[in-house]
Design a protein around this motif. Sequence first.
Motif, PDB file in Angstrom:
ATOM      1  N   GLN A  46      61.419  -0.047  11.734  1.00  0.00           N
ATOM      2  CA  GLN A  46      60.830  -0.624  12.940  1.00  0.00           C
ATOM      3  C   GLN A  46      61.567  -0.139  14.189  1.00  0.00           C
ATOM      4  O   GLN A  46      60.939   0.197  15.197  1.00  0.00           O
ATOM      5  N   ASP A  60      60.453   3.331  14.882  1.00  0.00           N
ATOM      6  CA  ASP A  60      59.118   3.314  15.488  1.00  0.00           C
ATOM      7  C   ASP A  60      59.216   3.012  16.979  1.00  0.00           C
ATOM      8  O   ASP A  60      58.553   3.655  17.794  1.00  0.00           O
ATOM      9  N   ALA A 111      60.688   5.995  18.837  1.00  0.00           N
ATOM     10  CA  ALA A 111      59.784   7.151  18.880  1.00  0.00           C
ATOM     11  C   ALA A 111      58.472   6.850  19.594  1.00  0.00           C
ATOM     12  O   ALA A 111      57.656   7.744  19.799  1.00  0.00           O
ATOM     13  N   ARG A 127      56.066   4.994  18.367  1.00  0.00           N
ATOM     14  CA  ARG A 127      54.963   4.823  17.409  1.00  0.00           C
ATOM     15  C   ARG A 127      54.456   3.387  17.488  1.00  0.00           C
ATOM     16  O   ARG A 127      55.236   2.449  17.498  1.00  0.00           O
ATOM     17  N   ARG A 128      53.155   3.247  17.562  1.00  0.00           N
ATOM     18  CA  ARG A 128      52.534   1.914  17.613  1.00  0.00           C
ATOM     19  C   ARG A 128      52.075   1.549  16.215  1.00  0.00           C
ATOM     20  O   ARG A 128      51.014   1.942  15.788  1.00  0.00           O
ATOM     21  N   ARG A 129      52.919   0.799  15.519  1.00  0.00           N
ATOM     22  CA  ARG A 129      52.622   0.408  14.144  1.00  0.00           C
ATOM     23  C   ARG A 129      52.643  -1.120  14.099  1.00  0.00           C
ATOM     24  O   ARG A 129      53.626  -1.736  14.466  1.00  0.00           O
ATOM     25  N   ARG A 183      53.879  -3.332  23.722  1.00  0.00           N
ATOM     26  CA  ARG A 183      54.200  -2.035  23.129  1.00  0.00           C
ATOM     27  C   ARG A 183      53.134  -1.601  22.135  1.00  0.00           C
ATOM     28  O   ARG A 183      52.712  -0.449  22.119  1.00  0.00           O
ATOM     29  N   THR A 184      52.650  -2.534  21.308  1.00  0.00           N
ATOM     30  CA  THR A 184      51.690  -2.168  20.258  1.00  0.00           C
ATOM     31  C   THR A 184      50.237  -2.384  20.668  1.00  0.00           C
ATOM     32  O   THR A 184      49.333  -1.870  20.019  1.00  0.00           O
ATOM     33  N   VAL A 195      46.416   2.224  16.420  1.00  0.00           N
ATOM     34  CA  VAL A 195      47.577   1.483  15.925  1.00  0.00           C
ATOM     35  C   VAL A 195      47.536   1.531  14.404  1.00  0.00           C
ATOM     36  O   VAL A 195      46.556   1.155  13.782  1.00  0.00           O
ATOM     37  N   THR A 196      48.611   2.041  13.824  1.00  0.00           N
ATOM     38  CA  THR A 196      48.730   2.098  12.367  1.00  0.00           C
ATOM     39  C   THR A 196      49.014   0.702  11.841  1.00  0.00           C
ATOM     40  O   THR A 196      49.771  -0.050  12.447  1.00  0.00           O
ATOM     41  N   GLU A 213      50.573  -1.562   8.891  1.00  0.00           N
ATOM     42  CA  GLU A 213      51.470  -1.638   7.741  1.00  0.00           C
ATOM     43  C   GLU A 213      51.162  -2.899   6.957  1.00  0.00           C
ATOM     44  O   GLU A 213      51.012  -3.959   7.546  1.00  0.00           O
TER      45      GLU A 213
END
Length: 179
Positions: free
Chosen positions: A76, A79, A82, A84-86, A155-156, A175-176, A178
Motif C-alpha cells: 500500500q 502504491d 508511485a 497507483r490508485r488501487r 487519492r483513489t 481504479v484497480t 484488490e
Amino acid sequence: MTDHRIWDPLVRIFHWSLVGLFAANALFTDAESDLHEIIGYTIAGLLAFRLVWGIIGPWTARFASFWPTRSGIFGQMADMAAGRRRAHRGHTPLGGLMIFNLLLSIAGIALTGYMMTTNTFWGVDWVEQTHEALVTWTEISVVMHVAAVIWESRRTGVNLPRAMVTGVKRLPEGVTFES
C-alpha cells in the motif's frame, strides 16, 4: 463507476454508534457522572459485539479479511508513493492497522474505566493516568484516521465516508480493485 457492496448494516451501526458514544464521553459528559459510566459500559458492549462479529460476520466484517501483513502494508505504501490508485475490497492494510489500534485503545479505556469503579482500583493513580493517556491516544488516532480517510478518498477517488454510510464502495474508472 462500478458499485461494490462492502459494509453490512451491523458494521456500519457499530462504527457510527462508537463514533457518537466516544465523542459524547470524550467531549460532552462529565467524567464523574453516571452518564459517562453508562456510555462507557455501552461502548464495552459494542466492542464485545464487534469481537464476535469480527469472527462470525460476513467476510469484510471479519478480522481475517483485513489482518495487516507486512507485504500488504509495504504494498500500500508503494502504491501511494508511485501514485497507483488501487482500492481494496474492505479495509486497506494501513486502515486495518488503524482499526486494531482503535479497537484495542478503546478496549483499554473501557477496562481502566471499569477498574476505576471497583474497590480495588478506586483512587489508584496509575489506573486513572492510563485511562486518560488512552483517551488522549485514541483522540489523536481518531484525528489521524479521519485525515487518512479524507486523503485516501481523494487519492483513489473512492468516497470512503459514503461507503461507511451506504455500505457500497463506488469505484471510478481506472481504479484497480484488490480483493
